[in-house]
Design a protein around this motif. Structure first.
Motif, mmCIF file in Angstrom:
data_model
loop_
_atom_site.group_PDB
_atom_site.id
_atom_site.type_symbol
_atom_site.label_atom_id
_atom_site.label_comp_id
_atom_site.label_asym_id
_atom_site.label_seq_id
_atom_site.Cartn_x
_atom_site.Cartn_y
_atom_site.Cartn_z
ATOM 1 N N ALA A 159 1.124 -1.262 -0.270
ATOM 2 C CA ALA A 159 0.189 0.149 -0.136
ATOM 3 C C ALA A 159 1.152 1.210 -0.045
ATOM 4 O O ALA A 159 1.483 1.892 0.990
ATOM 5 N N ASP A 160 1.294 1.552 -1.061
ATOM 6 C CA ASP A 160 2.198 3.036 -1.348
ATOM 7 C C ASP A 160 1.303 4.441 -1.468
ATOM 8 O O ASP A 160 1.130 4.255 -2.696
ATOM 9 N N ALA A 161 1.189 5.680 -1.096
ATOM 10 C CA ALA A 161 0.484 6.524 -0.851
ATOM 11 C C ALA A 161 1.133 7.215 -1.943
ATOM 12 O O ALA A 161 0.495 7.661 -2.675
ATOM 13 N N VAL A 162 2.116 6.880 -2.302
ATOM 14 C CA VAL A 162 2.701 8.587 -2.642
ATOM 15 C C VAL A 162 3.233 7.695 -4.658
ATOM 16 O O VAL A 162 2.514 8.009 -5.571
ATOM 17 N N THR A 163 2.966 6.392 -5.091
ATOM 18 C CA THR A 163 3.247 5.678 -6.271
ATOM 19 C C THR A 163 1.591 5.335 -6.664
ATOM 20 O O THR A 163 1.034 5.036 -7.575
ATOM 21 N N GLY A 164 0.266 5.373 -5.443
ATOM 22 C CA GLY A 164 -0.431 4.860 -5.617
ATOM 23 C C GLY A 164 -0.683 2.663 -5.416
ATOM 24 O O GLY A 164 -2.081 2.184 -6.126
ATOM 25 N N ASP A 165 0.298 2.390 -5.642
ATOM 26 C CA ASP A 165 0.323 1.083 -5.476
ATOM 27 C C ASP A 165 -0.291 0.215 -4.734
ATOM 28 O O ASP A 165 0.162 0.401 -3.492
ATOM 29 N N ASN A 166 -1.092 -0.900 -4.969
ATOM 30 C CA ASN A 166 -1.977 -1.143 -3.698
ATOM 31 C C ASN A 166 -2.766 -2.057 -4.274
ATOM 32 O O ASN A 166 -3.338 -2.786 -5.096
ATOM 33 N N TYR A 181 -5.824 -12.938 -4.830
ATOM 34 C CA TYR A 181 -4.814 -11.721 -4.995
ATOM 35 C C TYR A 181 -5.941 -10.247 -5.619
ATOM 36 O O TYR A 181 -7.388 -10.524 -6.394
ATOM 37 N N SER A 182 -6.189 -9.019 -5.042
ATOM 38 C CA SER A 182 -6.601 -7.967 -5.251
ATOM 39 C C SER A 182 -5.248 -7.373 -5.698
ATOM 40 O O SER A 182 -4.788 -7.189 -5.105
ATOM 41 N N LEU A 183 -6.156 -5.902 -6.409
ATOM 42 C CA LEU A 183 -5.136 -4.679 -7.182
ATOM 43 C C LEU A 183 -6.401 -3.878 -7.720
ATOM 44 O O LEU A 183 -6.626 -4.004 -8.224
ATOM 45 N N ARG A 242 -9.944 -5.419 -8.941
ATOM 46 C CA ARG A 242 -10.021 -6.114 -9.088
ATOM 47 C C ARG A 242 -9.194 -7.314 -8.066
ATOM 48 O O ARG A 242 -8.263 -6.898 -7.584
ATOM 49 N N VAL A 243 -9.942 -8.478 -7.525
ATOM 50 C CA VAL A 243 -10.626 -9.086 -6.752
ATOM 51 C C VAL A 243 -10.358 -10.776 -7.778
ATOM 52 O O VAL A 243 -11.266 -11.086 -8.504
ATOM 53 N N VAL A 244 -9.530 -11.653 -7.373
ATOM 54 C CA VAL A 244 -9.291 -13.125 -8.325
ATOM 55 C C VAL A 244 -9.033 -14.205 -6.752
ATOM 56 O O VAL A 244 -8.359 -13.869 -6.516
ATOM 57 N N GLU A 245 -10.227 -14.937 -7.207
ATOM 58 C CA GLU A 245 -9.600 -15.940 -6.165
ATOM 59 C C GLU A 245 -10.285 -17.352 -6.939
ATOM 60 O O GLU A 245 -10.419 -17.198 -7.821
ATOM 61 N N TYR A 246 -8.489 -17.872 -7.044
ATOM 62 C CA TYR A 246 -8.336 -19.456 -7.120
ATOM 63 C C TYR A 246 -8.451 -20.671 -6.385
ATOM 64 O O TYR A 246 -8.013 -20.415 -5.619
#
Length: 130
Positions: free
Chosen positions: A46-53, A69-71, A79-83
């Motif tokens: 969870a990077d607030a500077v780059t928006g990577d979450n 996983y989610s992104l 997007r949430v992927v359950e596998y």
């Protein structure tokens, strides 16, 4: 070229081993076999500077793997992927898309970049201007 040299060296070593009387097949040590492999891991960014979450979690018990996983996609949708994966059903994934609870916005740097003009007559000046 390196591949040719490597292959040639392997052929020469095998021929030498046969001529000397050593077995040509190398013995490889086999690791212990685990009939019921198990693991579990997870991570989160969870990077607030780059928006990577994003985040992921996965676990395995024997031949069955489950995880998710989610992104945050570029359009702001999560997007949430359950596998799951197992020998009977193979790999199966379910994808969910929806709005995120709180949008993370990267700060914008505000500064004025200096404008540089080539000097007339300078050797690196643009041909139309100098």
């Amino acid at each position: 070229m390196v591949l040719k040299i490597t292959c040639f060296a392997a052929i020469v070593a095998t021929a030498h081993a046969i001529a000397v009387g050593y077995p040509a097949v190398a013995k490889v040590a086999v690791a212990d076999y685990d009939p019921n492999p198990q693991y579990s891991y997870s991570y989160s960014v969870a990077d607030a500077v780059t928006g990577d979450n994003k985040n992921q979690q996965e676990s395995r018990s024997g031949d069955v793997v489950t995880g998710s996983y989610s992104l945050i996609e570029p359009d702001g949708v999560q997007r949430v992927v359950e596998y799951t994966a197992d020998p009977v059903n193979g790999f199966n994934a379910v994808v969910h898309r929806g709005p995120i609870a709180a949008k993370v916005v990267a700060p914008v740097a505000k500064f004025a970049a200096p404008i540089g003009y080539p000097r007339l007559g300078h050797p690196l000046a643009h041909p139309l201007y100098g």
